[in-house]
Design an enzyme around this catalytic site. Structure first.
Site, PDB file in Angstrom:
ATOM      1  CG  ASP A 209       3.436 -53.938-120.260  1.00  0.00           C
ATOM      2  OD1 ASP A 209       4.165 -53.175-120.919  1.00  0.00           O
ATOM      3  OD2 ASP A 209       2.280 -54.237-120.615  1.00  0.00           O
ATOM      4  CD  GLU A 280       4.714 -49.105-119.996  1.00  0.00           C
ATOM      5  OE1 GLU A 280       3.874 -49.966-119.664  1.00  0.00           O
ATOM      6  OE2 GLU A 280       4.745 -48.625-121.133  1.00  0.00           O
TER       7      GLU A 280
HETATM    8  C1  GLC Z   1       3.402 -51.096-122.639  1.00  0.00           C
HETATM    9  C2  GLC Z   1       4.466 -51.485-123.625  1.00  0.00           C
HETATM   10  C3  GLC Z   1       3.905 -51.336-125.005  1.00  0.00           C
HETATM   11  C4  GLC Z   1       2.708 -52.245-125.149  1.00  0.00           C
HETATM   12  C5  GLC Z   1       1.706 -52.017-124.009  1.00  0.00           C
HETATM   13  C6  GLC Z   1       0.736 -53.145-123.907  1.00  0.00           C
HETATM   14  O1  GLC Z   1       3.022 -49.782-122.784  1.00  0.00           O
HETATM   15  O2  GLC Z   1       5.603 -50.696-123.427  1.00  0.00           O
HETATM   16  O3  GLC Z   1       4.856 -51.616-125.998  1.00  0.00           O
HETATM   17  O4  GLC Z   1       2.081 -52.006-126.377  1.00  0.00           O
HETATM   18  O5  GLC Z   1       2.325 -51.948-122.766  1.00  0.00           O
HETATM   19  O6  GLC Z   1       1.335 -54.273-123.351  1.00  0.00           O
END
Ligand code: GLC
Ligand code: CA
Length: 541
Positions: A209, A280
């Site tokens: 993440d 991500e």
């Molecule tokens: C990422 C996740 C999202 C979350 C954020 C904070 O972007 O995909 O859903 O709100 O991280 O952890």
């Protein structure tokens, strides 16, 4: 029809297999409380493996959490929230998934914890607490204001004042999600132990993440204002993000050393096959983004590239992104494509229902690993949520509604007497897995056909990519080639019938039309594409 699965058994399965994202609250409620859980995932493994033919599941967080951020606010990194089951349930999920030939990837959230995490409870208790430095605490500026001008998701300051101990703490997301201090070696060691915990249980990799956030400017300098602020219409999470240039609050080069260490840990578990690191990674300058592969490709196997989610649904725009991506990749680095996830409007809503089938063909025939968000295989749109039903303060609920399994009450997501945590759409009796499985030309059957074709096609799995210049606006065509096998993909994104001429190509055979109603010999000099039709053509000679 049950699909025969050929075990790929290869080390780098992650290059060829399709990865399927499951949002556990929404996949299937196995214990009748209206909330999806790990029991429900176990129940539907045969669907994923035998019916759909994907290679790996990625589970969004199922860890103990106060659920202020859909589970991304974690209060215990090495356990299962009782809503979803327990560690024994997770172990059975792993065993069953592996038995079905599926790999299991899980979410790893290194940047922050919930404010309910015992580490933070301890850290905020006193300045002198040994865990104080596990989070980012700073004194106010001399005038009492926040340490710098950084803003979080919604445009508010990242700094939250804590009266009791007279300092601010940093939260890149909600106030209830304090950021961990990765410059503290004990934090780093504890977080690496989290990885080992899950690897020891048998998981096959992680989706990391917000990887770009874990290291900040050690001098805490102010971000400069953005001289040309422009809001990103696809981004529901960061409505005011564009007001600053995010120079100092993210992307500090020191983070790469952490990812190298994480990769080493993963590699130490990789025996017969690779344990995979997906990230991500946010859309950013190519040079910055490419670094996530690692200078010696010793960091992420698959740093996500989200540009397709943010590209207007136009042939030229898509083609130009794919080409730029292909051109920028260093040797050996492997591309990947994503069309949807739990944070962004679903494709059918974003780009229109007529985009769904072409999108399926695009995602499954480009050179690179496809990641598929649950429900996209049905062409599921966003489902409107009333203010009373709202769960997510950032408005991402419509993208996270229950999976549609059949025409029974609540689309078979939960038992009839239960109330699903988010609504199912009113037309669920026609759009669901069971109905689409029995309709030969359905979107689900198109996905199944494409996944099956891809699995068996060297050209699509690992072959080269070359786009073909076309004069028709609204059309996009490319060739995938490997070991004498040539596959042409021709997509008509326009609302008009088009005849394209691919004059240097000889005869071909339409193996798949997005309408699933054509299998015939064609003349590539006069290739007729109906409106919104895509064709996968095997070329002879
Ligand atoms: C990422 C996740 C999202 C979350 C954020 C904070 O972007 O995909 O859903 O709100 O991280 O952890
Ligand atoms: Ca449940």
């Amino acid at each position: 029809m049950i699909m025969r699965r050929e075990a790929t058994g290869s080390r780098d399965w992650w290059r060829t297999g399709v990865i399927y994202q499951i949002y556990p609250r929404s996949f299937r409620d196995g214990n009748g409380d209206g909330i999806g859980d790990l029991f429900g995932v176990i129940e539907h493994l045969p669907y994923l493996s035998e019916m759909l033919g994907i290679e790996a599941i990625w589970l969004s967080p199922f860890y103990p959490s106060p659920m202020r951020d859909g589970g991304y606010d974690i209060s215990d990194f090495t356990n299962v929230d009782p809503t979803f089951g327990d560690l024994a349930t997770f172990r059975s999920l792993l065993t069953e998934a592996h038995r079905h030939g599926l790999k299991v990837l899980i979410d790893y959230v290194p940047n922050h914890t919930s404010d309910q995490h015992p580490w933070f409870v301890a850290s905020r208790s006193a300045r002198s607490h040994p865990l104080r430095d596990w989070y980012i605490w700073r004194d106010p500026r001399p005038d009492g204001s926040a340490p710098n001008n950084w803003v979080e998701e919604t445009g508010n300051s990242v700094w939250e004042w804590e009266e009791r101990t007279g300092q601010y703490y940093l939260h890149s997301h909600y106030v209830s999600q304090p950021d961990l201090n990765w410059r503290n070696p004990s934090v780093r060691a504890a977080m690496i132990d989290v990885l080992r915990f899950w690897l020891d249980l048998g998981v096959d990799g992680f989706r990391i993440d917000v990887p770009h956030l874990i290291m900040k400017d050690p001098q805490w300098r102010d971000n400069p204002p953005n001289p040309h602020p422009q809001a990103n219409p696809y981004d529901r999470q960061h409505p005011l993000f564009h007001t600053q240039l995010h120079v100092y609050d993210r992307q500090h080069p020191d983070l790469h050393e952490v990812y190298r260490e994480i990769r080493t840990v993963l590699d130490s578990y990789s025996g017969e096959y690779d344990h995979v690191m997906m990230g991500e990674t946010e859309v950013c300058a190519w040079e910055t983004w490419l670094r996530y592969y690692g200078q010696d490709q010793d960091e992420f196997h698959l740093p996500f590239h989200f540009q397709l989610i943010e590209t207007p649904w136009q042939a030229g725009a898509i083609r130009s992104f794919v080409e730029t991506f292909e051109q920028h990749l260093p040797m050996g680095a492997w591309p990947n494509y994503v069309l949807g996830n739990h944070d962004r409007p679903r494709l059918a809503t974003r780009c229109g229902a007529e985009a769904v089938r072409i999108a399926a063909m695009l995602l499954l025939t480009l050179r690179g690993t496809p990641t598929l968000y649950y429900g996209e295989e049905l062409g599921m749109p966003d489902v409107p949520v009333t203010p009373q039903q709202q769960q997510d303060p950032l408005g991402r609920d419509p993208t996270r509604t229950p999976m549609l399994w059949n025409a029974e009450p609540h689309a078979g997501f939960c038992p009839p007497q239960a109330r699903p945590w988010l609504p199912v759409p009113s037309d669920y009796r026609t759009t669901n897995v069971a109905t689409q499985l029995s309709a030969p030309h359905s979107t689900l059957n198109l996905y199944r056909r494409l996944v099956a074709y891809r699995r068996a096609s060297e050209a699509l799995c690992t072959g080269t990519y070359r786009s073909i210049p076309l004069s028709q606006e609204g059309c996009y065509a490319y060739l995938r080639e490997a070991k004498g096998q040539r596959v042409l993909v021709a997509l008509n994104l326009s609302a008009q019938e088009q005849v394209v001429s691919l004059s240097d190509l000889r005869e071909g055979w339409v193996a798949i039309s997005t309408e699933l109603d054509r299998q015939e010999a064609i003349d590539p000099n006069r290739l007729l594409l109906r409106k919104h039709e895509g064709l996968l053509v095997e070329l002879r000679g």
